[in-house]
Design an enzyme around this catalytic site. Structure first.
Site, short mmCIF file in Angstrom:
data_model
loop_
_atom_site.label_atom_id
_atom_site.label_comp_id
_atom_site.label_asym_id
_atom_site.label_seq_id
_atom_site.Cartn_x
_atom_site.Cartn_y
_atom_site.Cartn_z
N ALA A 32 0.86 -1.19 0.00
CA ALA A 32 0.00 0.00 0.00
C ALA A 32 0.90 1.24 0.00
CB ALA A 32 -0.96 0.00 1.18
N HIS A 34 3.19 4.57 -0.61
CA HIS A 34 2.92 5.99 -0.82
C HIS A 34 4.25 6.74 -0.87
CE1 HIS A 34 3.83 6.16 3.43
NE2 HIS A 34 2.82 5.36 3.71
N HIS A 37 7.09 5.78 1.54
CA HIS A 37 7.90 4.61 1.15
C HIS A 37 8.86 5.00 0.02
CE1 HIS A 37 4.16 2.49 2.65
NE2 HIS A 37 5.10 1.89 3.35
N ASP A 149 7.40 5.42 12.44
CA ASP A 149 7.40 4.32 13.41
C ASP A 149 8.65 4.45 14.27
OD1 ASP A 149 5.03 2.69 12.54
OD2 ASP A 149 6.12 2.83 10.66
N GLN A 152 9.65 1.52 16.45
CA GLN A 152 10.08 0.38 15.62
C GLN A 152 11.56 0.49 15.26
OE1 GLN A 152 7.78 -1.75 12.39
NE2 GLN A 152 8.89 -0.32 11.10
N SER A 184 0.56 7.56 5.60
CA SER A 184 0.44 6.23 6.15
C SER A 184 -0.49 5.42 5.26
CB SER A 184 -0.17 6.31 7.56
OG SER A 184 -0.66 5.05 7.95
N SER A 185 -0.20 4.13 5.15
CA SER A 185 -1.07 3.26 4.35
C SER A 185 -2.48 3.26 4.94
CB SER A 185 -0.53 1.83 4.32
OG SER A 185 0.80 1.87 3.92
O1 PAF Z 1 6.98 -0.71 9.07
C1 PAF Z 1 6.47 -1.65 8.44
O2 PAF Z 1 5.87 -1.49 7.38
C2 PAF Z 1 6.59 -3.07 8.99
O3 PAF Z 1 6.53 -3.08 10.37
C3 PAF Z 1 7.85 -3.80 8.50
C4 PAF Z 1 9.12 -3.14 9.01
C5 PAF Z 1 7.88 -3.84 6.98
C6 PAF Z 1 7.86 -5.24 8.99
O4 PAF Z 1 6.74 -5.96 8.53
#
Ligand code: PAF
Length: 278
Positions: A32, A34, A37, A149, A152, A184-185
């Site tokens: 998805a 955008h 990415h 994120d 993350q 964001s997706s």
């Molecule tokens: O940030 C994301 O899109 C996901 O958490 C990732 C890092 C691709 C892992 O599935």
């Protein structure tokens, strides 16, 4: 651009790339795609001789079945978007990725005890599992992640340290709509009204930078009050944390790196964003 569906083919292709001495940049995604990415992909393209992106909606990181089912899947459109920047796209099925069942357990210590950790039990273990598997199969020199994120990225840096991997994690700035809403997706699931109102999240975060106080309690109260004024928004949490340890701070003087991390529901859609105080 080669689209790869199996781990065997991925490892085969990457073996040849590594043997030719090429540097490899990886952009892991759940599709998805955008402009956010694409900013990672453009950077990966500039900094590496070979580029790979993965497109895989990873079931082990969803603690909510409905969220997993509703996650947008737009593979055909995604492939067109990335063509210009990627040499290889790894777009496997869940059966392929989890041929070996997901029994790994990662311990991210205090990093996973705050914010998204308690709100989404098992989420970061699922992220750890898929990212480690991708790293093992692809063996990238650099891997690119969006700063939206924020937690993350800290988790993935910890994964790299724990597993002693020689991979550089490259955090990339949040890309925003003109309104300020972080791309964001999940934005695709907002109604037109929710979408407009969601732009208030970043406006409020930015206004909080201007407050004449160092007190985190006061800043959090301001953000919570302002979010409450917007009818479709519901605050899940706003935490102001040390940018390295992710542990909450009491004052903006407590660290040299301080970030505010927010999670807000706009209607049914869970949105996250963050802002740096210093
Ligand atoms: O940030 C994301 O899109 C996901 O958490 C990732 C890092 C691709 C892992 O599935």
């Amino acid at each position: 651009m080669l689209v790869i569906k199996t781990v065997d083919e991925l490892q085969d292709v990457l073996f040849r790339v590594h043997s030719a001495g090429k540097s490899v940049g990886l952009v892991p995604t759940m599709g998805a795609l955008h402009e956010g990415h694409l900013s990672l992909m453009k950077r990966a393209r500039r900094e590496n001789q070979a580029t790979v992106c993965s497109i895989f909606v990873n079931p082990t990181q969803f603690n909510n079945k409905e969220d997993l089912e509703k996650y947008p899947r737009t593979l055909e459109a995604d492939l067109k978007l990335v063509e210009e920047y990627m040499d290889f796209v790894f777009a496997p099925s869940a059966e392929e990725v989890y041929k070996v069942p997901a029994t790994e357990h990662y311990d991210f210590g205090d990093l996973e005890k705050v914010m998204e950790g308690p709100m989404r039990p098992g989420h970061f273990n699922g992220v750890g599992i898929i990212v480690k598997r991708l790293f093992d199969w692809i063996r990238p020199d650099k891997a690119y992640f969006g700063e939206k994120d924020f937690q993350q990225i800290a988790i993935i840096k910890s994964l790299v340290r724990q597993c002693n991997l020689d991979i550089q994690i490259v955090p990339c700035p949040i890309v925003r709509e003109e309104s300020g809403l972080a791309l964001s997706s999940r934005n695709k699931r907002l109604s037109e009204y929710e979408h407009t109102q969601a732009a208030n999240i970043y406006r409020i975060l930015k206004e909080s930078l201007e407050l004449k106080t160092d007190s985190v309690a006061e800043i959090k109260k301001f953000v919570a009050n302002e979010i409450e004024k917007i009818d479709v928004l519901k605050l899940e949490y706003y935490e102001i944390v040390d940018g390295e340890t992710l542990q909450p701070v009491n004052s903006l003087n407590d660290s040299n790196s301080i970030v505010g991390c927010i999670t807000v529901y706009a209607g049914e859609v869970r949105l996250i964003d963050n802002i740096r105080y210093k």
